[in-house]
Design an enzyme around this catalytic site. Sequence first.
Site, short mmCIF file in Angstrom:
data_model
loop_
_atom_site.label_atom_id
_atom_site.label_comp_id
_atom_site.label_asym_id
_atom_site.label_seq_id
_atom_site.Cartn_x
_atom_site.Cartn_y
_atom_site.Cartn_z
N ARG A 235 -36.16 123.59 37.45
CA ARG A 235 -36.42 124.61 36.43
C ARG A 235 -36.52 126.02 37.00
O ARG A 235 -36.43 127.00 36.25
CB ARG A 235 -37.72 124.25 35.68
CG ARG A 235 -37.53 123.12 34.69
CD ARG A 235 -38.85 122.68 34.07
NE ARG A 235 -39.65 121.88 35.01
CZ ARG A 235 -40.80 121.30 34.69
NH1 ARG A 235 -41.28 121.44 33.47
NH2 ARG A 235 -41.45 120.59 35.59
N LYS B 221 -37.49 128.58 20.26
CA LYS B 221 -38.91 128.67 20.61
C LYS B 221 -39.15 129.94 21.41
O LYS B 221 -38.32 130.39 22.18
CB LYS B 221 -39.34 127.44 21.40
CG LYS B 221 -38.58 127.20 22.70
CD LYS B 221 -39.00 125.90 23.35
CE LYS B 221 -38.22 125.66 24.63
NZ LYS B 221 -38.55 124.36 25.24
N ARG C 75 -41.92 131.37 24.06
CA ARG C 75 -43.03 130.97 24.93
C ARG C 75 -43.97 132.13 25.19
O ARG C 75 -43.53 133.25 25.47
CB ARG C 75 -42.49 130.44 26.26
CG ARG C 75 -41.79 129.10 26.15
CD ARG C 75 -41.46 128.57 27.54
NE ARG C 75 -40.78 127.28 27.49
CZ ARG C 75 -41.40 126.11 27.45
NH1 ARG C 75 -42.73 126.07 27.44
NH2 ARG C 75 -40.72 124.99 27.41
N ASP D 272 -42.21 117.20 29.98
CA ASP D 272 -43.25 117.46 30.98
C ASP D 272 -44.62 117.18 30.37
O ASP D 272 -45.14 116.06 30.45
CB ASP D 272 -43.13 118.89 31.47
CG ASP D 272 -43.98 119.14 32.71
OD1 ASP D 272 -44.68 118.20 33.15
OD2 ASP D 272 -43.97 120.26 33.24
#
Length: 473
Positions: free
Chosen positions: A248, A353, A355, A383
């Site tokens: 990531r 989305k 964050r 996760d």
Amino acid sequence: MIVASSAIARRLVIGGKAPALAATVRTAATKAAASSSASSSFWGQNNGARAVPFAAAAALAATGAAATYAASCERSIKDPMTVYAVQAEAAAEQRNQQSSMSSSSAAPSSESTEPQPTVTATSPAMAAAATTHDMTAEEERLEKAARKSKKHAGGLKLFSGNGNMSLALEIAKILGINLGRATVGQFADGEVNVMIHENVRGKDVYVIQPTCPPVNNNLMELLLMVSTLNRASARRITVVIPYYGYARQDRKMQARVPISAADVARLLESMGIDRVIAVDLHCGQIQGFFGPRVPVDNLDGGIVGIDHFGGKDLHNPVIVSPDAGGVYRAKKFKEGLAHKFDWNDVGLAMIIKQRARAGTVDQMDLVGDVKDCDCIIVDDMIDTAGTLCKAADVLVAKGARRVFAFASHGLLSGPGNDRIANSKLEECVILNTIPSSPQRTANEKLTELSVAPLLAQTIFNIHAKKSISALFK
């Protein structure tokens, strides 16, 4: 050369690894000695130099017997013929039939009166079965020992660290070989201890090790195993990383942060790996972090989920991507369902989305219509499951009948498992790229599928120099 061949036979007998090979070399060496003495008596004392070619040829025959046996050991592994290989062969056969039908319709028909020859093929297994009946008890014992030695001394070696031993054992079972013997542990002060207990000189070695939690320990085990195998003169080292840690961190989102995915790639490459097999990398550009000398095979774990959801009775199915970056993955999942099960009415939706910080979602907006539909959220990993559970709430609020989820990697860090158990999800499907736990097994909403057949077929195709892309068509 005769003495050398006899020495080879003695070493093989002492080692006890290949009795059949030792017997073969010993017989050939005896024939070489007989040929040498016969040739000397035939040509006489003065023409003894002419006897050398005969002895040399016989000794080379002994060496050739050893080479023939070694070559048979290299070909000992058999195609596991998993469902992916069967599907690939069926698709290839269908394409061949279509091409032959089109060519026959275009060409004028002509009847041939000449008789057609009959061609029959015998597999190695059938040939071995046919010759077994003519063996004596001693020959059968030697053949059994030879088969055992071939199973342990083939050209392909499979090793595993402590990252996911159960997955490695399952892959070895599908391939029909034994997992390599190695010690991978820790010293008293926490340092990683690696020792390989098998000969890997000149072998093609595959190391199965996901860099899942504990990430740093598993990564260090992988690096030291690759280094050990290189120092042991392995011919080629392929690392099988079902879950690629640090994936990531693939770009600089802000100042003064590392690109950890690229750094891990450079670490692996500096250790001397020759190939990488991964499952659903977080982003495709990680393949470019490795140099052109190290090819990367990014396997699509979605085909395992396609077979699972294809057997369900879904009403107006819609594939949902939980973020903009996963639209391509969701689109491939949708196309796979449409192609394999003729579901032409599968929809596609996306959730945008925002964050607030890492691991926390501030706002979610839905793009698409999911009213009175069965939704499948497709992602590469889960996760803490906060995003997934909130996405399920949004879909149910927008009128979805049922909400399923599929992800290749189920990290389920912290409260992830409890969140899924208490969520509005009907079912959450993950792959076993990461070791399971009793808490996951107790979760009724969590279903774990095995990726071992896909990885085993990929390993065999690479070792046999076959196509990998054919498995995903």
